[in-house]
Design a protein around this motif. Structure first.
Motif, PDB file in Angstrom:
ATOM      1  N   ARG A  13       0.822  -1.433  -0.306  1.00 50.27           N
ATOM      2  CA  ARG A  13      -0.110  -0.031   0.168  1.00 50.27           C
ATOM      3  C   ARG A  13       0.991   1.583  -0.134  1.00 50.27           C
ATOM      4  O   ARG A  13       0.882   2.361  -0.862  1.00 50.27           O
ATOM      5  N   VAL A  14       2.045   1.439   1.056  1.00 51.78           N
ATOM      6  CA  VAL A  14       2.490   2.374   1.167  1.00 51.78           C
ATOM      7  C   VAL A  14       3.526   2.421  -0.084  1.00 51.78           C
ATOM      8  O   VAL A  14       4.169   3.802  -0.941  1.00 51.78           O
ATOM      9  N   TYR A  15       4.013   1.323  -0.928  1.00 52.71           N
ATOM     10  CA  TYR A  15       4.546   1.566  -2.084  1.00 52.71           C
ATOM     11  C   TYR A  15       3.668   1.943  -3.631  1.00 52.71           C
ATOM     12  O   TYR A  15       4.721   2.814  -4.601  1.00 52.71           O
ATOM     13  N   LYS A  16       2.815   1.627  -3.177  1.00 50.00           N
ATOM     14  CA  LYS A  16       1.905   2.467  -4.536  1.00 50.00           C
ATOM     15  C   LYS A  16       1.678   3.717  -4.190  1.00 50.00           C
ATOM     16  O   LYS A  16       1.365   4.193  -5.920  1.00 50.00           O
ATOM     17  N   LYS A  17       1.853   4.298  -3.359  1.00 47.69           N
ATOM     18  CA  LYS A  17       1.489   5.637  -3.240  1.00 47.69           C
ATOM     19  C   LYS A  17       2.533   6.492  -3.368  1.00 47.69           C
ATOM     20  O   LYS A  17       2.002   7.485  -2.973  1.00 47.69           O
ATOM     21  N   LEU A  18       3.528   5.911  -3.099  1.00 49.96           N
ATOM     22  CA  LEU A  18       5.034   6.647  -3.533  1.00 49.96           C
ATOM     23  C   LEU A  18       4.572   7.448  -4.906  1.00 49.96           C
ATOM     24  O   LEU A  18       4.803   6.595  -5.886  1.00 49.96           O
ATOM     25  N   THR A  19       4.984   8.509  -5.021  1.00 44.94           N
ATOM     26  CA  THR A  19       4.596   9.410  -6.053  1.00 44.94           C
ATOM     27  C   THR A  19       5.792  10.028  -7.234  1.00 44.94           C
ATOM     28  O   THR A  19       5.595  10.241  -7.964  1.00 44.94           O
ATOM     29  N   HIS A  20       7.095  10.054  -6.463  1.00 49.09           N
ATOM     30  CA  HIS A  20       8.345  10.873  -6.783  1.00 49.09           C
ATOM     31  C   HIS A  20       9.221   9.909  -7.673  1.00 49.09           C
ATOM     32  O   HIS A  20       9.112   8.762  -6.869  1.00 49.09           O
ATOM     33  N   PRO A  21       9.635   9.334  -9.033  1.00 48.58           N
ATOM     34  CA  PRO A  21      10.291   8.230  -9.173  1.00 48.58           C
ATOM     35  C   PRO A  21      11.707   8.331  -8.385  1.00 48.58           C
ATOM     36  O   PRO A  21      11.936   6.952  -9.187  1.00 48.58           O
ATOM     37  N   ILE A  22      11.835   9.537  -8.367  1.00 49.76           N
ATOM     38  CA  ILE A  22      13.464   9.331  -7.706  1.00 49.76           C
ATOM     39  C   ILE A  22      13.370   8.498  -6.425  1.00 49.76           C
ATOM     40  O   ILE A  22      14.196   7.583  -6.250  1.00 49.76           O
ATOM     41  N   LEU A  23      12.401   8.902  -5.581  1.00 49.78           N
ATOM     42  CA  LEU A  23      12.068   7.641  -4.617  1.00 49.78           C
ATOM     43  C   LEU A  23      11.320   6.374  -4.780  1.00 49.78           C
ATOM     44  O   LEU A  23      12.243   5.454  -3.873  1.00 49.78           O
ATOM     45  N   VAL A  24      10.977   6.147  -5.704  1.00 56.90           N
ATOM     46  CA  VAL A  24      10.683   4.974  -6.456  1.00 56.90           C
ATOM     47  C   VAL A  24      11.759   3.465  -6.897  1.00 56.90           C
ATOM     48  O   VAL A  24      11.955   3.206  -6.267  1.00 56.90           O
ATOM     49  N   ALA A  25      13.140   4.891  -6.968  1.00 55.70           N
ATOM     50  CA  ALA A  25      13.848   4.268  -7.538  1.00 55.70           C
ATOM     51  C   ALA A  25      15.265   3.514  -6.108  1.00 55.70           C
ATOM     52  O   ALA A  25      15.722   2.785  -6.291  1.00 55.70           O
ATOM     53  N   ASP A  26      14.923   4.691  -6.050  1.00 58.89           N
ATOM     54  CA  ASP A  26      15.897   4.654  -4.273  1.00 58.89           C
ATOM     55  C   ASP A  26      15.704   3.485  -3.389  1.00 58.89           C
ATOM     56  O   ASP A  26      15.931   2.781  -3.297  1.00 58.89           O
ATOM     57  N   ASP A  28      13.859   0.982  -4.371  1.00 56.64           N
ATOM     58  CA  ASP A  28      13.816  -0.326  -5.247  1.00 56.64           C
ATOM     59  C   ASP A  28      15.448  -0.559  -4.730  1.00 56.64           C
ATOM     60  O   ASP A  28      15.659  -2.060  -4.966  1.00 56.64           O
ATOM     61  N   ALA A  29      16.195   0.523  -5.165  1.00 55.50           N
ATOM     62  CA  ALA A  29      18.079   0.417  -4.987  1.00 55.50           C
ATOM     63  C   ALA A  29      17.991  -0.505  -4.103  1.00 55.50           C
ATOM     64  O   ALA A  29      18.750  -1.587  -3.340  1.00 55.50           O
ATOM     65  N   ALA A  30      17.140   0.206  -2.308  1.00 57.39           N
ATOM     66  CA  ALA A  30      17.814  -0.253  -0.847  1.00 57.39           C
ATOM     67  C   ALA A  30      16.880  -1.174  -0.221  1.00 57.39           C
ATOM     68  O   ALA A  30      17.303  -2.427  -0.566  1.00 57.39           O
ATOM     69  N   VAL A  31      15.988  -2.384  -1.604  1.00 58.66           N
ATOM     70  CA  VAL A  31      15.563  -3.732  -1.570  1.00 58.66           C
ATOM     71  C   VAL A  31      16.355  -4.940  -2.211  1.00 58.66           C
ATOM     72  O   VAL A  31      16.462  -5.310  -1.622  1.00 58.66           O
ATOM     73  N   ALA A  32      17.048  -4.025  -3.366  1.00 61.80           N
ATOM     74  CA  ALA A  32      18.080  -4.905  -4.197  1.00 61.80           C
ATOM     75  C   ALA A  32      19.301  -5.251  -3.301  1.00 61.80           C
ATOM     76  O   ALA A  32      19.768  -6.567  -3.200  1.00 61.80           O
ATOM     77  N   VAL A  33      19.755  -4.008  -2.352  1.00 59.91           N
ATOM     78  CA  VAL A  33      21.001  -4.239  -1.351  1.00 59.91           C
ATOM     79  C   VAL A  33      20.559  -4.735  -0.421  1.00 59.91           C
ATOM     80  O   VAL A  33      20.786  -5.703  -0.226  1.00 59.91           O
ATOM     81  N   VAL A  34      18.944  -5.025   0.611  1.00 60.68           N
ATOM     82  CA  VAL A  34      18.752  -5.547   1.419  1.00 60.68           C
ATOM     83  C   VAL A  34      18.566  -7.607   0.692  1.00 60.68           C
ATOM     84  O   VAL A  34      18.834  -8.530   1.922  1.00 60.68           O
ATOM     85  N   ALA A  35      18.257  -7.561  -0.366  1.00 60.38           N
ATOM     86  CA  ALA A  35      18.034  -8.349  -1.101  1.00 60.38           C
ATOM     87  C   ALA A  35      19.247  -9.852  -1.016  1.00 60.38           C
ATOM     88  O   ALA A  35      19.034 -10.580  -1.315  1.00 60.38           O
ATOM     89  N   LEU A  64      13.360   4.564   6.283  1.00 64.53           N
ATOM     90  CA  LEU A  64      13.444   3.291   6.734  1.00 64.53           C
ATOM     91  C   LEU A  64      12.766   2.246   6.673  1.00 64.53           C
ATOM     92  O   LEU A  64      11.668   2.461   5.618  1.00 64.53           O
ATOM     93  N   LEU A  65      13.447   1.148   6.203  1.00 68.70           N
ATOM     94  CA  LEU A  65      12.986   0.004   4.855  1.00 68.70           C
ATOM     95  C   LEU A  65      12.732  -1.468   5.737  1.00 68.70           C
ATOM     96  O   LEU A  65      14.221  -1.736   6.782  1.00 68.70           O
TER      97      LEU A  65
END
Length: 93
Positions: A13-26, A28-35, A64-65
């Motif tokens: 729900r929170v991810y879907k509401k992210l409006t700024h493309p830079i925030l979405v990219a950041d 996604d990068a954080a999720v990749a680092v954690v994975a 925070l993720l």
């Protein structure tokens, strides 16, 4: 080797509401680092002992993720995402 990543409803729900493309990219990068390395996060104590938190910056603000992990099956559950303000209060709910 990367871990399998799954989202909880709260995170989706929170991810879907992210409006700024830079925030979405950041994010996604954080999720990749954690994975790739789940130990990079910080394990919480007390009420949130099962939660791990990875901190990252986007647009000059600290985000925070929050995630939990199952080591036996190499599985990560993305639990929460948000700015530091009220993050832990919201996660406890």
């Amino acid at each position: 080797m990367s871990w399998e990543v799954r989202q909880t409803r709260r995170f989706a729900r929170v991810y879907k509401k992210l409006t700024h493309p830079i925030l979405v990219a950041d994010t996604d990068a954080a999720v990749a680092v954690v994975a790739n390395n789940p130990d990079i996060g910080e394990r919480k104590k007390g009420d949130l002992a099962q939660l791990w938190v990875y901190k990252f910056r986007s647009q000059g603000q600290l985000y925070l993720l929050g995630y939990t992990r199952e080591d036996a099956v190499r599985l990560l559950y993305l639990e929460a995402l948000g700015p530091h303000e009220n993050f832990y209060r919201d996660v406890k709910r």
